[in-house]
Design a protein around this motif. Structure first.
Motif, PDB file in Angstrom:
ATOM      1  N   ASN A 158       0.816  -1.210   0.000  1.00 52.99           N
ATOM      2  CA  ASN A 158       0.000   0.000   0.000  1.00 52.99           C
ATOM      3  C   ASN A 158       0.854   1.267   0.000  1.00 52.99           C
ATOM      4  OD1 ASN A 158      -2.696   1.135  -0.010  1.00 52.99           O
ATOM      5  ND2 ASN A 158      -2.238   1.900   2.038  1.00 52.99           N
ATOM      6  N   ARG A 159       2.063   1.164   0.520  1.00 50.85           N
ATOM      7  CA  ARG A 159       2.986   2.306   0.460  1.00 50.85           C
ATOM      8  C   ARG A 159       3.415   2.475  -0.995  1.00 50.85           C
ATOM      9  NH1 ARG A 159       8.700   2.422   1.666  1.00 50.85           N
ATOM     10  NH2 ARG A 159       8.481   0.397   2.672  1.00 50.85           N
ATOM     11  N   THR A 160       3.223   3.668  -1.544  1.00 49.33           N
ATOM     12  CA  THR A 160       3.320   3.870  -2.985  1.00 49.33           C
ATOM     13  C   THR A 160       4.185   5.079  -3.324  1.00 49.33           C
ATOM     14  OG1 THR A 160       1.096   2.936  -3.258  1.00 49.33           O
ATOM     15  CG2 THR A 160       1.964   4.242  -5.085  1.00 49.33           C
ATOM     16  N   TYR A 161       4.990   4.911  -4.361  1.00 50.60           N
ATOM     17  CA  TYR A 161       5.774   6.004  -4.933  1.00 50.60           C
ATOM     18  C   TYR A 161       5.427   6.107  -6.412  1.00 50.60           C
ATOM     19  CZ  TYR A 161       8.196   5.303  -0.554  1.00 50.60           C
ATOM     20  OH  TYR A 161       8.466   5.150   0.778  1.00 50.60           O
ATOM     21  N   VAL A 162       5.342   7.328  -6.913  1.00 47.20           N
ATOM     22  CA  VAL A 162       4.847   7.568  -8.270  1.00 47.20           C
ATOM     23  C   VAL A 162       5.874   8.375  -9.049  1.00 47.20           C
ATOM     24  CG1 VAL A 162       2.983   8.546  -9.662  1.00 47.20           C
ATOM     25  CG2 VAL A 162       2.482   7.605  -7.377  1.00 47.20           C
ATOM     26  N   THR A 209       5.306  -0.286  -3.424  1.00 50.34           N
ATOM     27  CA  THR A 209       4.785  -0.236  -4.789  1.00 50.34           C
ATOM     28  C   THR A 209       5.291   1.011  -5.514  1.00 50.34           C
ATOM     29  OG1 THR A 209       2.797  -1.507  -4.279  1.00 50.34           O
ATOM     30  CG2 THR A 209       2.652   0.022  -6.135  1.00 50.34           C
ATOM     31  N   ILE A 210       5.627   0.840  -6.783  1.00 53.47           N
ATOM     32  CA  ILE A 210       6.025   1.967  -7.627  1.00 53.47           C
ATOM     33  C   ILE A 210       5.065   2.050  -8.806  1.00 53.47           C
ATOM     34  CG2 ILE A 210       7.853   3.061  -8.960  1.00 53.47           C
ATOM     35  CD1 ILE A 210       9.892   1.418  -7.446  1.00 53.47           C
ATOM     36  N   VAL A 211       4.556   3.247  -9.051  1.00 52.74           N
ATOM     37  CA  VAL A 211       3.670   3.505 -10.186  1.00 52.74           C
ATOM     38  C   VAL A 211       4.437   4.315 -11.223  1.00 52.74           C
ATOM     39  CG1 VAL A 211       1.572   4.674 -10.948  1.00 52.74           C
ATOM     40  CG2 VAL A 211       1.579   3.413  -8.786  1.00 52.74           C
ATOM     41  N   PHE A 212       4.542   3.769 -12.431  1.00 49.46           N
ATOM     42  CA  PHE A 212       5.196   4.429 -13.554  1.00 49.46           C
ATOM     43  C   PHE A 212       4.096   4.892 -14.511  1.00 49.46           C
ATOM     44  CE2 PHE A 212       7.787   1.010 -11.906  1.00 49.46           C
ATOM     45  CZ  PHE A 212       9.057   1.550 -11.775  1.00 49.46           C
TER      46      PHE A 212
END
Length: 481
Positions: A158-162, A209-212
């Motif tokens: 759930n911890r996310t970087y974008v 999690t990483i969002v590209f």
């Protein structure tokens, strides 16, 4: 920025023993840790007091391997292919297979899907679409589509970087959806950074999690990134950092000035998402320079300004440039830490100009104006920061500095994270006139600590440490009891 000058030649203070008391919330145990004051520093050097000088985080073997594999040829190929669609204007054709934003969208989606196929199921790719009703710079209902690749974290999903780049482009007239608008620097360069990092990280495992995302509608008003941020908010994602890469294709200004080893990172101060009362409280006790976005920027300098990237990160203490705004603003509006990477100098003579020839010189945002070695180094900066964030524990939550009593020491409290590799915490502090954290005190796996140093005189922060020594961004404590 990010380096620390050595101590000066002032006379040494008399040494005295100080104590740090730490108590874990679960056990209320108290631990006494002896700390020796060090010699006083020069005016611009690290101060004397508890702890040791703050040092940058060195890239580990896995990170160095990742950064070595950032491929300049692939980055150039992406920029040239996107420019070849002629225009990627948000209002251009969405069903022409060769020209317009729809053709670019489908090509990006196909490439991202290829990267995801090598991830063992950890990365998924989607076309995230909605219909934008008529609004500023959108004269008719228009489908806005983001291409989003999500690399799911294994232990803290759930911890996310974008990370984003915008794949739409524009000509001189922002409403001109017909003329050529190749948009190589603005912003095929940013999309190339996002895509190359998605390719490399698809085969690697991360805790978070990483969002590209390649987002659309930026030139018309940040529409795509606003929708992406809203979708993440609705899903309950814990977004702890976001980077927009917008105009990262060249280091050459319109006067010929070059700075090929510097990238700017814009980071706003007191968050605009704060209520007036919250902002007033923060300003009354300090912290005007300690927003979550500026802590994120300090983290980037800490992890990405090194020989493995070959770059200097110049942090600019502003939300963005005058008259300009990028997709990080959509995330700031949701209350999340975010910043914008952009080149150190800009060539305004060719940005957004219609493609034409004058005395044999081509004008227009064409690939020929890009420095692909520079874009590659910017990708390494982003890669170093994202990898370090996604491998470290999350930024501590609920950090409080106790202000209910008049004392000459400082008590800090925070919530313990639930990461399985969490090893403990560190307290950082600096003089109120210093821009960067200056000293660090390891305090162990505790949630409360009292330090023999007055909260009235310096600023404090807390960061988490993983078992592999990866460290989180710093949390700046709010006053409390």
């Amino acid at each position: 920025m990010g380096s620390h000058d050595t101590a000066g030649d002032r006379p040494t203070r008399s040494t005295r023993r100080t104590f740090l008391s730490a108590s874990a919330a679960a056990t209320a145990a108290t631990v006494a840790v002896p700390l020796l004051a060090e010699p006083a520093a020069a005016h611009d050097g690290p101060p004397a007091g508890p702890g040791r000088p703050v040092r940058p985080q060195s890239p580990d073997r896995d990170l160095r391997d990742l950064l070595r594999q950032v491929d300049q040829r692939r980055i150039e190929a992406i920029v040239r292919r996107l420019a070849a669609f002629g225009t990627r204007h948000t209002l251009s054709s969405q069903d022409d297979p060769d020209r317009g934003i729809g053709a670019a969208r489908d090509w990006i989606y196909d490439r991202m899907s290829e990267y995801a196929a090598a991830s063992g199921g950890r990365m998924t790719v989607e076309l995230q679409s909605y219909v934008q009703q008529p609004a500023s710079r959108i004269p008719v209902p228009t489908t806005i589509t983001n291409v989003v690749a999500t690399l799911r974290g294994e232990t803290s999903p759930n911890r996310t970087y974008v990370i984003t780049g915008h794949y739409d482009s524009r000509a001189s007239d922002v409403m001109d959806a017909v003329s050529d608008a190749p948009g190589a620097d603005d912003d095929a360069s940013g999309v190339a950074v996002v895509m190359e990092l998605a390719r490399l990280m698809a085969t690697r495992r991360t805790a978070a999690t990483i969002v590209f995302a390649a987002v659309a509608g930026e030139e018309q008003g940040l529409y795509g990134s606003a929708y992406l941020a809203g979708q993440l908010k609705a899903a309950g994602a814990d977004v702890q950092g976001m980077f927009s890469n917008d105009i990262v294709g060249s280091s050459t200004a319109d006067d010929g000035t070059r700075d090929p080893h510097t990238v700017r990172l814009f980071a706003e101060g007191v968050p605009t998402a704060e209520t007036p009362a919250e902002a007033a409280t923060r300003q009354s006790v300090g912290g005007e320079n300690d927003s979550p976005s500026r802590q994120l920027a300090r983290f980037v300098v800490d992890t990405a300004e090194n020989s493995a990237t070959g770059m200097r990160v110049r942090v600019i203490y502003r939300r963005d440039r005058y008259l300009r705004g990028s997709d990080h603003i959509s995330f700031l509006r949701e209350g999340w830490p975010a910043g914008r990477f952009t080149e150190p100098n800009e060539d305004f003579a060719h940005q957004h100009q219609d493609v034409r020839s004058v005395d044999g010189r081509q004008f227009g945002d064409l690939p020929e104006f890009c420095d692909f070695a520079y874009v590659t180094r910017v990708a390494r900066v982003n890669g170093a920061a994202l990898w370090s964030l996604a491998r470290a524990p999350g930024t501590p939550k609920g950090a409080v500095i106790v202000t209910s009593n008049l004392t000459n020491d400082t008590t800090l409290r925070w919530q313990r994270g639930d990461e399985p590799d969490l090893a403990g915490y560190e307290v950082l502090w600096r003089e109120t006139t210093a821009a960067e954290w200056q000293r660090v005190i390891p305090v162990g796996d505790v949630t409360e600590v009292t330090i023999d140093l007055s909260k009235d005189n310096v600023f404090f922060g807390v960061r988490a440490v993983g078992r592999d020594a990866h460290r989180s961004p710093v949390a700046f404590p709010r006053p409390g009891s």
